[in-house]
Design an enzyme around this catalytic site. Sequence first.
Site, PDB file in Angstrom:
ATOM      1  N   HIS A 159       1.057  -2.546  -5.658  1.00 25.20           N
ATOM      2  CA  HIS A 159       0.434  -1.218  -5.605  1.00 25.20           C
ATOM      3  C   HIS A 159       0.455  -0.516  -6.956  1.00 25.20           C
ATOM      4  CE1 HIS A 159      -0.115  -1.366  -1.334  1.00 25.20           C
ATOM      5  NE2 HIS A 159       1.154  -1.499  -1.085  1.00 25.20           N
ATOM      6  N   ASP A 195      -0.650  -9.995   1.070  1.00 28.96           N
ATOM      7  CA  ASP A 195       0.207  -8.971   1.662  1.00 28.96           C
ATOM      8  C   ASP A 195      -0.596  -8.173   2.696  1.00 28.96           C
ATOM      9  OD1 ASP A 195       2.903  -7.217   0.740  1.00 28.96           O
ATOM     10  OD2 ASP A 195       1.305  -6.013   1.651  1.00 28.96           O
ATOM     11  N   HIS A 197      -0.889  -5.071   3.015  1.00 30.94           N
ATOM     12  CA  HIS A 197      -1.453  -3.870   2.399  1.00 30.94           C
ATOM     13  C   HIS A 197      -2.335  -4.221   1.200  1.00 30.94           C
ATOM     14  CE1 HIS A 197       2.373  -2.768   4.370  1.00 30.94           C
ATOM     15  NE2 HIS A 197       1.651  -1.753   4.826  1.00 30.94           N
ATOM     16  N   ASP A 284       4.403  -9.224   5.257  1.00 26.52           N
ATOM     17  CA  ASP A 284       4.365  -8.131   6.239  1.00 26.52           C
ATOM     18  C   ASP A 284       3.168  -8.281   7.175  1.00 26.52           C
ATOM     19  OD1 ASP A 284       3.737  -5.633   3.594  1.00 26.52           O
ATOM     20  OD2 ASP A 284       2.875  -7.614   3.948  1.00 26.52           O
TER      21      ASP A 284
HETATM   22  N1  LIG Z   1       5.446   3.919   2.415  1.00 28.15           N
HETATM   23  C1  LIG Z   1       4.178   3.598   2.965  1.00 28.15           C
HETATM   24  C2  LIG Z   1       3.978   2.139   3.173  1.00 28.15           C
HETATM   25  C3  LIG Z   1       4.225   1.339   1.922  1.00 28.15           C
HETATM   26  C4  LIG Z   1       3.764  -0.098   2.078  1.00 28.15           C
HETATM   27  C5  LIG Z   1       4.455  -0.991   1.095  1.00 28.15           C
HETATM   28  C6  LIG Z   1       3.958  -2.409   1.146  1.00 28.15           C
HETATM   29  O1  LIG Z   1       4.447  -3.259   1.846  1.00 28.15           O
HETATM   30  N2  LIG Z   1       2.941  -2.711   0.387  1.00 28.15           N
HETATM   31  O2  LIG Z   1       2.491  -4.003   0.320  1.00 28.15           O
HETATM   32 ZN   LIG Z   2       2.797  -4.722   2.132  1.00 24.72          ZN
END
Ligand SMILES: NCCCCCC(=O)NO
Ligand SMILES: [Zn+2]
Length: 343
Positions: A159, A195, A197, A284
């Site tokens: 991110h 991932d 996200h 995830d």
């Molecule tokens: N705090 C909000 C969710 C963060 C997602 C983190 C993640 O796993 N990104 O791939």
């Molecule tokens: Zn993630």
Amino acid sequence: MLTIYSDAHHLHHGCELKDGVLMPCFEQPGRADTILARVRAMGLGPVAAPGEYDSARYARVHSARYVRFLEQAWDEWAATGRSHDALPLIWPVRDLRSDIEPEFIDGKLGFYAMDAGVAITAGTWRAVSASANLALTGMDALLAGESSAFALCRPPGHHAAAEYMGGYCYLNNAAIAVQSCLDGGARRVALLDVDYHHGNGGQSIFYQRDDVMFLSLHGDPKSSYPYFSGHRDEAGAGAGLGFNHNYPLPHGTGWPAYGEALRHACGRVAAYAPDALVVSLGVDTFKEDPISQFRLESEDFLRLGETLGGLGLPTLFVMEGGYMVDDIGVNAVNVLMGFEGRA
Ligand SMILES: NCCCCCC(=O)NO
Ligand SMILES: [Zn+2]
């Protein structure tokens, strides 16, 4: 397969503001410890410590002032007399100014963050720089002729963009490795993010370039974090037009639909004919993940790895997310075992 690991990740475990509540961050040390234990239990291969690299290597994809911010943030925060975790509290959204970097740490925290999922603690910089060094060390192994390597990065990085942190990510480990591969002589590199996200950071960093193809399979941002990037129409810009591919998928996606999207993405990678593949490996996507909404089973991660192995490319795996700690070792190492045909 060579694994790169450092105990330095234990220096970082902050809080996060989630669902309106301040709580210990889901991105916790037990994640990397569990994966390391599984790497060893399965005899995946040697485990090496990271090399030392100048922070200028991070600034090949991040701005110098952002890297300086990360390095100095805790000291500036602590100098105000605060000893608890530093968190952003205001962001330059919409018509607020972002052309002037604030001088005070509380302003800088928001200036350089996209959300409140990035606590900064006394040990964060050492953990974050060690994590980036894992990815650089893994890429150096590929450049030296290894066919694959696993950078067991923590904190994750996908991110993080050129000038902002977010979603547990501070330095974009995978992007730093991609750039290192190009600096080492590669002409083209594919960055594939599996991932749950969207890897907004990697997309943003390489969005206007044709020497990196970015591809991401993820929860549809219409209903999944990070909500504001990852739509299918984000195709790249300028020289990068056509080299950015998003595969947003709905809540409840299981292997049949996921595998179909993955095979399509791999077809694009094959056509691009990169010199190397970097995989942002988040698990995830697991059905029991506490903060995500796909339905992959542990066996599906074997298939995921097999599919990537079919590309026959020098491949660096960079650890990203995955928060069901009990299963993260099996799931992450299943990808690597599948990649090696040891399913
Ligand atoms: N705090 C909000 C969710 C963060 C997602 C983190 C993640 O796993 N990104 O791939
Ligand atoms: Zn993630």
